[in-house]
Design an enzyme around this catalytic site. Structure first.
Site, PDB file in Angstrom:
ATOM      1  CB  CYS A   1     -42.806  92.180 -33.766  1.00  0.00           C
ATOM      2  SG  CYS A   1     -41.235  91.991 -33.855  1.00  0.00           S
TER       3      CYS A   1
ATOM      4  CG  HIS B   1     -42.508  95.388 -36.950  1.00  0.00           C
ATOM      5  ND1 HIS B   1     -41.612  95.683 -35.699  1.00  0.00           N
ATOM      6  CD2 HIS B   1     -42.114  94.171 -37.286  1.00  0.00           C
ATOM      7  CE1 HIS B   1     -40.984  94.875 -35.381  1.00  0.00           C
ATOM      8  NE2 HIS B   1     -41.196  93.663 -36.363  1.00  0.00           N
TER       9      HIS B   1
ATOM     10  CG  ASN C   1     -37.521  93.582 -35.337  1.00  0.00           C
ATOM     11  OD1 ASN C   1     -37.864  94.322 -34.661  1.00  0.00           O
ATOM     12  ND2 ASN C   1     -37.724  92.638 -36.053  1.00  0.00           N
TER      13      ASN C   1
HETATM   14  N1  COA Z   1     -24.595  86.873 -43.231  1.00  0.00           N
HETATM   15  C1  COA Z   1     -24.355  86.138 -44.247  1.00  0.00           C
HETATM   16  N2  COA Z   1     -24.854  85.027 -44.604  1.00  0.00           N
HETATM   17  C2  COA Z   1     -26.114  84.624 -43.902  1.00  0.00           C
HETATM   18  C3  COA Z   1     -26.465  85.637 -43.025  1.00  0.00           C
HETATM   19  C4  COA Z   1     -25.661  86.580 -42.346  1.00  0.00           C
HETATM   20  N3  COA Z   1     -25.893  87.394 -41.183  1.00  0.00           N
HETATM   21  N4  COA Z   1     -27.594  84.919 -42.105  1.00  0.00           N
HETATM   22  C5  COA Z   1     -27.744  84.038 -43.105  1.00  0.00           C
HETATM   23  N5  COA Z   1     -27.017  83.895 -44.294  1.00  0.00           N
HETATM   24  C6  COA Z   1     -26.923  82.910 -45.123  1.00  0.00           C
HETATM   25  C7  COA Z   1     -27.597  81.620 -44.846  1.00  0.00           C
HETATM   26  O1  COA Z   1     -27.009  80.800 -43.953  1.00  0.00           O
HETATM   27  C8  COA Z   1     -27.936  81.076 -46.116  1.00  0.00           C
HETATM   28  O2  COA Z   1     -26.729  80.412 -46.677  1.00  0.00           O
HETATM   29  P1  COA Z   1     -26.805  79.065 -47.539  1.00  0.00           P
HETATM   30  O3  COA Z   1     -27.429  79.515 -48.699  1.00  0.00           O
HETATM   31  O4  COA Z   1     -25.339  78.832 -47.919  1.00  0.00           O
HETATM   32  O5  COA Z   1     -27.456  78.201 -46.605  1.00  0.00           O
HETATM   33  C9  COA Z   1     -27.889  82.298 -47.114  1.00  0.00           C
HETATM   34  O6  COA Z   1     -27.508  83.352 -46.212  1.00  0.00           O
HETATM   35  C10 COA Z   1     -29.599  82.777 -47.499  1.00  0.00           C
HETATM   36  O7  COA Z   1     -30.227  82.258 -46.081  1.00  0.00           O
HETATM   37  P2  COA Z   1     -31.856  83.039 -45.975  1.00  0.00           P
HETATM   38  O8  COA Z   1     -32.398  82.642 -44.754  1.00  0.00           O
HETATM   39  O9  COA Z   1     -32.558  82.315 -46.962  1.00  0.00           O
HETATM   40  O10 COA Z   1     -31.514  84.481 -45.940  1.00  0.00           O
HETATM   41  P3  COA Z   1     -32.642  85.347 -46.431  1.00  0.00           P
HETATM   42  O11 COA Z   1     -32.559  86.272 -47.409  1.00  0.00           O
HETATM   43  O12 COA Z   1     -34.120  84.771 -46.113  1.00  0.00           O
HETATM   44  O13 COA Z   1     -32.535  86.390 -44.996  1.00  0.00           O
HETATM   45  C11 COA Z   1     -33.406  87.086 -43.104  1.00  0.00           C
HETATM   46  C12 COA Z   1     -32.383  85.963 -43.669  1.00  0.00           C
HETATM   47  C13 COA Z   1     -33.289  86.457 -41.475  1.00  0.00           C
HETATM   48  C14 COA Z   1     -32.772  88.458 -43.010  1.00  0.00           C
HETATM   49  C15 COA Z   1     -34.652  86.908 -43.500  1.00  0.00           C
HETATM   50  O14 COA Z   1     -35.176  85.697 -43.600  1.00  0.00           O
HETATM   51  C16 COA Z   1     -35.707  87.731 -42.570  1.00  0.00           C
HETATM   52  O15 COA Z   1     -35.637  88.916 -42.602  1.00  0.00           O
HETATM   53  N6  COA Z   1     -36.643  87.124 -42.017  1.00  0.00           N
HETATM   54  C17 COA Z   1     -37.625  87.785 -41.072  1.00  0.00           C
HETATM   55  C18 COA Z   1     -37.073  87.791 -39.891  1.00  0.00           C
HETATM   56  C19 COA Z   1     -37.883  88.823 -39.311  1.00  0.00           C
HETATM   57  O16 COA Z   1     -38.361  89.881 -39.658  1.00  0.00           O
HETATM   58  N7  COA Z   1     -38.030  88.683 -37.611  1.00  0.00           N
HETATM   59  C20 COA Z   1     -38.635  89.500 -36.834  1.00  0.00           C
HETATM   60  C21 COA Z   1     -39.979  89.175 -36.795  1.00  0.00           C
HETATM   61  S1  COA Z   1     -41.144  90.446 -36.891  1.00  0.00           S
END
Ligand code: COA
Length: 334
Positions: free
Chosen positions: A116, A258, A288
């Site tokens: 990224c 980003h 993204n």
């Molecule tokens: N829909 C519904 N629920 C989802 C889901 C989706 N698409 N994806 C994950 N969940 C669930 C998980 O399974 C988890 O359930 P549980 O509590 O029963 O285990 C719950 O939501 C919370 O998961 P978590 O990973 O803590 O969510 P989050 O708030 O951290 O959001 C991301 C997940 C991936 C959106 C977030 O972590 C993120 O944006 N991270 C950075 C990713 C990124 O930017 N990547 C590119 C690099 S630059």
């Protein structure tokens, strides 16, 4: 940053494929809801390619706009630097494919792998060739077809990414021209590599039936680890860059981060004291797009009339690696 020759951005081109993948589409594919996606990421839709369309195809469209806008021939381009994590193939480089398709006879080039942060890394790499006097016109490109490495059965990753490309032309500036690239910070922290990666398809685990069966040619991510690192480093790198140039967030005309997650952007902006009207957020529209996000965000700013020649622009990124980038410049294109 002291250099004999100033480097300036003189043109911008962007391209996304027409096909849309909306949150409503994803609701039918995995166990998720549009509301969850919007609340947790800010994303509403992404553009994705039709089968057979590759990263170079998107990049070529973005570059054609630049040549047309700037009114220059492809043969005037001296080098092409492409930031991407989804090259058309491992080799030849995407830069070679673009050079041929655009007809940039006489140009050389190469790909930069920084996920990224790849657009900012490509931008600064390209600018160095101009600053040293080696070249006068260099293309810096950020392009990715993330849909080619996404597992559309994994709800934690498939909701995030989209496809898209953007490019800028960097040219040597006249000595008195104030609208030049000013400064940058790049950092890597390789200890974060296992938080976001594609496990197979390289020399460590070459493609085999087993790696394909285990879905190792897709993006694997520890979302929370990436989130925490991105929130911290996006702001930290930006702050350091501003401070050493005697600036604060309030001096910036436009913050172009980003587009990984709306919450990451807002948290960084808050720490920098950046008012919301100076932040470009288009993640809702594109998701993204990895190396594509920053040039696409510049494109959105331009479309909205929010990016003018002479504006002081701060761009910042965090990506797999971990890679970190921040760039400060005065916008030089009309
Ligand atoms: N829909 C519904 N629920 C989802 C889901 C989706 N698409 N994806 C994950 N969940 C669930 C998980 O399974 C988890 O359930 P549980 O509590 O029963 O285990 C719950 O939501 C919370 O998961 P978590 O990973 O803590 O969510 P989050 O708030 O951290 O959001 C991301 C997940 C991936 C959106 C977030 O972590 C993120 O944006 N991270 C950075 C990713 C990124 O930017 N990547 C590119 C690099 S630059």
């Amino acid at each position: 940053m002291k250099s004999l020759i100033g480097a300036k951005i003189t043109a911008l081109g962007t391209y996304v494929p027409p096909k849309l993948l909306t949150n409503a589409d994803l609701e039918k594919m995995v166990d998720t809801t549009s509301q969850w996606i919007t609340e947790r990421t800010g994303i509403k839709q992404r553009h994705i390619v039709e089968k057979g369309v590759a990263t170079s195809d998107l990049a070529v469209e973005a570059c054609k706009q630049i040549l047309e806008k700037r009114g220059i021939a492809p043969t005037e381009i001296e080098a092409i630097v492409v930031g991407t994590v989804t090259p058309d193939m491992l080799f030849p480089s995407t830069a070679c494919l673009i050079q041929d398709r655009l007809g940039c006879k006489g140009a050389w080039g190469f790909d930069v792998s920084a996920a990224c942060s790849a657009f900012l890394y490509a931008l600064q790499t390209a600018a160095q060739f101009v600053r040293t006097g080696a070249h006068k016109k260099v293309l810096a490109i950020g392009a990715d077809v993330m849909s080619s490495i996404i597992n559309y059965e994994d709800r934690a990753t498939c909701i995030i990414f989209g496809d898209g490309a953007g490019a800028v032309l960097i040219e040597a500036a006249d000595p008195e021209d104030p609208n030049i690239m000013l400064d940058f910070i790049h950092e890597v922290d390789g200890s974060g590599g296992c938080s976001l990666y594609m496990p197979a398809g390289g020399s460590k685990r070459p493609a085999s039936h087993e790696t394909v069966d285990k879905k190792m040619h897709y993006v694997h991510q520890d979302g929370q680890a990436v989130f925490k690192y991105a929130v911290k480093k996006m702001a930290e790198a930006s702050e350091t860059l501003l401070k050493r140039n005697g600036l604060t967030g309030k001096d910036i005309d436009l913050f172009v981060p980003h587009q990984a997650n709306r919450r990451i952007i807002m948290s960084a902006a808050e720490r920098l004291g950046m008012p919301e009207e100076r932040i470009i957020i288009n993640i809702g529209e594109y998701g993204n797009t990895t190396a594509g996000t920053i040039p696409l965000a510049l494109g959105s700013a331009r479309e909205q009339g929010r990016l003018k020649k002479g504006d002081l622009v701060l761009m910042a990124s965090v990506g797999a690696g971990f890679t970190v980038g921040a760039t400060l410049l005065k916008w030089g294109a009309d």
